[in-house]
Design a protein around this motif. Sequence first.
Motif, PDB file in Angstrom:
ATOM      1  N   LEU A   1       0.826  -1.208   0.000  1.00  0.00           N
ATOM      2  CA  LEU A   1       0.000   0.000   0.000  1.00  0.00           C
ATOM      3  C   LEU A   1       0.861   1.260   0.000  1.00  0.00           C
ATOM      4  CD1 LEU A   1      -2.735  -1.076   2.585  1.00  0.00           C
ATOM      5  CD2 LEU A   1      -2.724  -1.378   0.119  1.00  0.00           C
ATOM      6  N   THR A   2       1.887   1.273   0.827  1.00  0.00           N
ATOM      7  CA  THR A   2       2.754   2.450   0.853  1.00  0.00           C
ATOM      8  C   THR A   2       3.498   2.600  -0.466  1.00  0.00           C
ATOM      9  OG1 THR A   2       4.472   1.122   1.945  1.00  0.00           O
ATOM     10  CG2 THR A   2       3.035   2.451   3.351  1.00  0.00           C
ATOM     11  N   GLY A   3       3.814   1.459  -1.122  1.00  0.00           N
ATOM     12  CA  GLY A   3       4.456   1.509  -2.434  1.00  0.00           C
ATOM     13  C   GLY A   3       3.568   2.177  -3.460  1.00  0.00           C
ATOM     14  N   LEU A   4       2.264   1.865  -3.408  1.00  0.00           N
ATOM     15  CA  LEU A   4       1.313   2.510  -4.319  1.00  0.00           C
ATOM     16  C   LEU A   4       1.208   4.001  -4.019  1.00  0.00           C
ATOM     17  CD1 LEU A   4      -1.487  -0.208  -4.354  1.00  0.00           C
ATOM     18  CD2 LEU A   4      -0.168   0.537  -6.338  1.00  0.00           C
ATOM     19  N   GLN A   5       1.163   4.335  -2.749  1.00  0.00           N
ATOM     20  CA  GLN A   5       1.057   5.739  -2.372  1.00  0.00           C
ATOM     21  C   GLN A   5       2.279   6.540  -2.820  1.00  0.00           C
ATOM     22  OE1 GLN A   5       0.309   5.200   1.852  1.00  0.00           O
ATOM     23  NE2 GLN A   5      -1.848   5.693   1.590  1.00  0.00           N
ATOM     24  N   LYS A   6       3.465   5.910  -2.763  1.00  0.00           N
ATOM     25  CA  LYS A   6       4.682   6.592  -3.215  1.00  0.00           C
ATOM     26  C   LYS A   6       4.635   6.898  -4.709  1.00  0.00           C
ATOM     27  CE  LYS A   6       7.763   4.788   0.376  1.00  0.00           C
ATOM     28  NZ  LYS A   6       8.898   3.870   0.679  1.00  0.00           N
ATOM     29  N   GLN A   7       3.834   6.100  -5.444  1.00  0.00           N
ATOM     30  CA  GLN A   7       3.670   6.345  -6.873  1.00  0.00           C
ATOM     31  C   GLN A   7       2.460   7.232  -7.147  1.00  0.00           C
ATOM     32  OE1 GLN A   7       4.633   3.078  -9.648  1.00  0.00           O
ATOM     33  NE2 GLN A   7       4.722   1.746  -7.854  1.00  0.00           N
TER      34      GLN A   7
ATOM     35  N   VAL B   1      -7.822   2.690  -1.243  1.00  0.00           N
ATOM     36  CA  VAL B   1      -8.777   2.497  -0.156  1.00  0.00           C
ATOM     37  C   VAL B   1      -8.772   1.011   0.183  1.00  0.00           C
ATOM     38  CG1 VAL B   1     -11.206   2.539   0.534  1.00  0.00           C
ATOM     39  CG2 VAL B   1     -10.239   4.460  -0.742  1.00  0.00           C
ATOM     40  N   LEU B   2      -8.586   0.692   1.450  1.00  0.00           N
ATOM     41  CA  LEU B   2      -8.510  -0.689   1.921  1.00  0.00           C
ATOM     42  C   LEU B   2      -9.827  -1.075   2.582  1.00  0.00           C
ATOM     43  CD1 LEU B   2      -6.652  -3.174   2.380  1.00  0.00           C
ATOM     44  CD2 LEU B   2      -5.985  -2.119   4.556  1.00  0.00           C
ATOM     45  N   MET B   3     -10.330  -2.262   2.243  1.00  0.00           N
ATOM     46  CA  MET B   3     -11.604  -2.726   2.803  1.00  0.00           C
ATOM     47  C   MET B   3     -11.406  -4.017   3.587  1.00  0.00           C
ATOM     48  SD  MET B   3     -14.357  -1.909  -0.186  1.00  0.00           S
ATOM     49  CE  MET B   3     -15.648  -1.838   1.064  1.00  0.00           C
ATOM     50  N   ASP B   4     -12.157  -4.145   4.687  1.00  0.00           N
ATOM     51  CA  ASP B   4     -12.187  -5.362   5.501  1.00  0.00           C
ATOM     52  C   ASP B   4     -10.815  -5.706   6.077  1.00  0.00           C
ATOM     53  OD1 ASP B   4     -13.693  -7.355   6.688  1.00  0.00           O
ATOM     54  OD2 ASP B   4     -13.294  -8.817   5.121  1.00  0.00           O
ATOM     55  N   ASN B   5     -10.005  -4.691   6.277  1.00  0.00           N
ATOM     56  CA  ASN B   5      -8.679  -4.894   6.840  1.00  0.00           C
ATOM     57  C   ASN B   5      -8.201  -3.558   7.399  1.00  0.00           C
ATOM     58  OD1 ASN B   5      -6.299  -6.175   7.562  1.00  0.00           O
ATOM     59  ND2 ASN B   5      -6.045  -7.153   5.554  1.00  0.00           N
TER      60      ASN B   5
ATOM     61  N   ILE C   1      -3.494   5.514   5.500  1.00  0.00           N
ATOM     62  CA  ILE C   1      -4.250   4.558   4.691  1.00  0.00           C
ATOM     63  C   ILE C   1      -5.728   4.624   5.058  1.00  0.00           C
ATOM     64  CG2 ILE C   1      -4.605   2.130   4.142  1.00  0.00           C
ATOM     65  CD1 ILE C   1      -1.617   1.704   4.693  1.00  0.00           C
ATOM     66  N   VAL C   2      -6.575   4.871   4.077  1.00  0.00           N
ATOM     67  CA  VAL C   2      -8.020   4.889   4.287  1.00  0.00           C
ATOM     68  C   VAL C   2      -8.510   3.445   4.347  1.00  0.00           C
ATOM     69  CG1 VAL C   2     -10.252   5.539   3.323  1.00  0.00           C
ATOM     70  CG2 VAL C   2      -8.309   7.109   3.145  1.00  0.00           C
ATOM     71  N   SER C   3      -9.129   3.063   5.454  1.00  0.00           N
ATOM     72  CA  SER C   3      -9.620   1.696   5.613  1.00  0.00           C
ATOM     73  C   SER C   3     -11.078   1.705   6.047  1.00  0.00           C
ATOM     74  CB  SER C   3      -8.772   0.933   6.638  1.00  0.00           C
ATOM     75  OG  SER C   3      -8.879   1.530   7.919  1.00  0.00           O
ATOM     76  N   LEU C   4     -11.838   0.740   5.527  1.00  0.00           N
ATOM     77  CA  LEU C   4     -13.254   0.588   5.853  1.00  0.00           C
ATOM     78  C   LEU C   4     -13.472  -0.796   6.433  1.00  0.00           C
ATOM     79  CD1 LEU C   4     -13.270   2.972   3.785  1.00  0.00           C
ATOM     80  CD2 LEU C   4     -15.458   2.107   2.964  1.00  0.00           C
ATOM     81  N   THR C   5     -14.022  -0.850   7.641  1.00  0.00           N
ATOM     82  CA  THR C   5     -14.328  -2.120   8.284  1.00  0.00           C
ATOM     83  C   THR C   5     -15.702  -2.030   8.937  1.00  0.00           C
ATOM     84  OG1 THR C   5     -13.216  -1.401  10.313  1.00  0.00           O
ATOM     85  CG2 THR C   5     -11.910  -2.694   8.748  1.00  0.00           C
ATOM     86  N   VAL C   6     -16.155  -3.156   9.509  1.00  0.00           N
ATOM     87  CA  VAL C   6     -17.415  -3.162  10.258  1.00  0.00           C
ATOM     88  C   VAL C   6     -17.137  -3.602  11.684  1.00  0.00           C
ATOM     89  CG1 VAL C   6     -18.759  -3.655   8.183  1.00  0.00           C
ATOM     90  CG2 VAL C   6     -18.008  -5.557   9.641  1.00  0.00           C
TER      91      VAL C   6
ATOM     92  N   ILE D   1     -10.925  13.527   4.423  1.00  0.00           N
ATOM     93  CA  ILE D   1     -11.328  12.125   4.281  1.00  0.00           C
ATOM     94  C   ILE D   1     -10.941  11.354   5.537  1.00  0.00           C
ATOM     95  CG2 ILE D   1     -11.080  10.029   2.891  1.00  0.00           C
ATOM     96  CD1 ILE D   1     -10.173  11.936   0.605  1.00  0.00           C
ATOM     97  N   MET D   2     -11.899  10.644   6.121  1.00  0.00           N
ATOM     98  CA  MET D   2     -11.630   9.831   7.301  1.00  0.00           C
ATOM     99  C   MET D   2     -10.769   8.635   6.915  1.00  0.00           C
ATOM    100  SD  MET D   2     -15.362   9.821   9.172  1.00  0.00           S
ATOM    101  CE  MET D   2     -14.758   8.642  10.403  1.00  0.00           C
ATOM    102  N   THR D   3      -9.699   8.374   7.674  1.00  0.00           N
ATOM    103  CA  THR D   3      -8.796   7.277   7.327  1.00  0.00           C
ATOM    104  C   THR D   3      -9.199   5.945   7.947  1.00  0.00           C
ATOM    105  OG1 THR D   3      -7.345   7.907   9.157  1.00  0.00           O
ATOM    106  CG2 THR D   3      -6.822   8.784   6.970  1.00  0.00           C
ATOM    107  N   ASP D   4     -10.010   5.956   8.987  1.00  0.00           N
ATOM    108  CA  ASP D   4     -10.416   4.715   9.647  1.00  0.00           C
ATOM    109  C   ASP D   4     -11.920   4.768   9.900  1.00  0.00           C
ATOM    110  OD1 ASP D   4     -10.569   2.345  10.955  1.00  0.00           O
ATOM    111  OD2 ASP D   4      -9.439   2.945  12.725  1.00  0.00           O
ATOM    112  N   GLN D   5     -12.677   4.121   9.014  1.00  0.00           N
ATOM    113  CA  GLN D   5     -14.136   4.182   9.104  1.00  0.00           C
ATOM    114  C   GLN D   5     -14.683   2.806   9.488  1.00  0.00           C
ATOM    115  OE1 GLN D   5     -16.014   6.458   5.823  1.00  0.00           O
ATOM    116  NE2 GLN D   5     -13.941   6.788   5.023  1.00  0.00           N
TER     117      GLN D   5
END
Length: 329
Positions: free
Chosen positions: A131-137, A142-146, A153-158, A311-315
């Motif tokens: 993920l950080t590699g992608l951000q450097k580029q 957006v990461l889901m379920d993790n 890193i913007v992440s979405l979980t329940v 943008i919220m990073t931890d939702q």
Amino acid sequence: MPTIKDVSKLAGVSVATVSRYLNKNGYVSKEAAETIAEVIEKLNYRPNNIARSLAGMKTATIGLMVPDILNPFFPELARSIEDAANEYGYTVMLCNTDNDSAKEQKYIDTLIQKQVDGIIISSYTIKPEHLTGLQKQSIPVVLMDNVFSSDSIVSLTVENRQGGELAVQHLLERGCSKIAHICGPLSITSSRDRTAGFEHACRGTDWFTPSLIGYSDFTVKGGYTAMMDLLALHPNLDGVFASNDLMAAGALKALQETDHKVPQDVKVIGFDGIGLEMLNPELSTIAQPIYKLGKTAMDSLIGLIRKESDIMTDQVFPVTLHAKQSTMN
């Protein structure tokens, strides 16, 4: 082929205004937008995404990586993301990784080569350095379920742990006195959290023992095998909480094959809230807000693409009990 300059000239607006309209980025008056839309239809104009990407502009495409397209949860998630992407004028490239980290890395490399504007990743094997590699580029992610311990890193979980507790509480309220649990892979954060919720809700009871927890792989077959093993160890169990709906479906099959009536003899509840209306009895479940998760993921990704700062990073989203035939009698 008509060009953006042709659209601009016929619509009587600047090329920059047409560009803002096409990219849905920046102000365009209602009157200008209507005129541009009419001209685009009249000229049958289609933006040249290859030329736009070579010019350093957006390609209006995003990548979506999922671990198992055969799990109905992910097609439902993909549908909601695609609907939201369409509203923004974006196209979605779907990548099924099969929980294979090598395949996952290959898809990431391909998406970079395709110059996607951003990537939504639902993965159980992704590593923080990916993920950080992608951000450097400068590729928004957006990461889901993790969740990773990074503020960037913007992440979405329940509420996975609370969902596990809610499932046990429901079974207890329905009269269960010995509840088993089918846990998903321990390498998956959401699976561990759901099991932690189960254990917390069972704490202090006189019937709980670690052998009431079976282990599976989030598949129907895995749920079936785990249920058979649990029945062999605890033939008097009267409730089952499975960490996803597919494993719950496998548990139902095992119970029916061993002449256990559901819900009369054993009550079963799953987790996810996917469409499994064909099951008989219909499955009770702890439902995730799948459509809202997908839309929020796309909204957040667009915000990152547009470099918005709020943008919220931890939702974290709430889950809901859907009580149906498999626990109600």
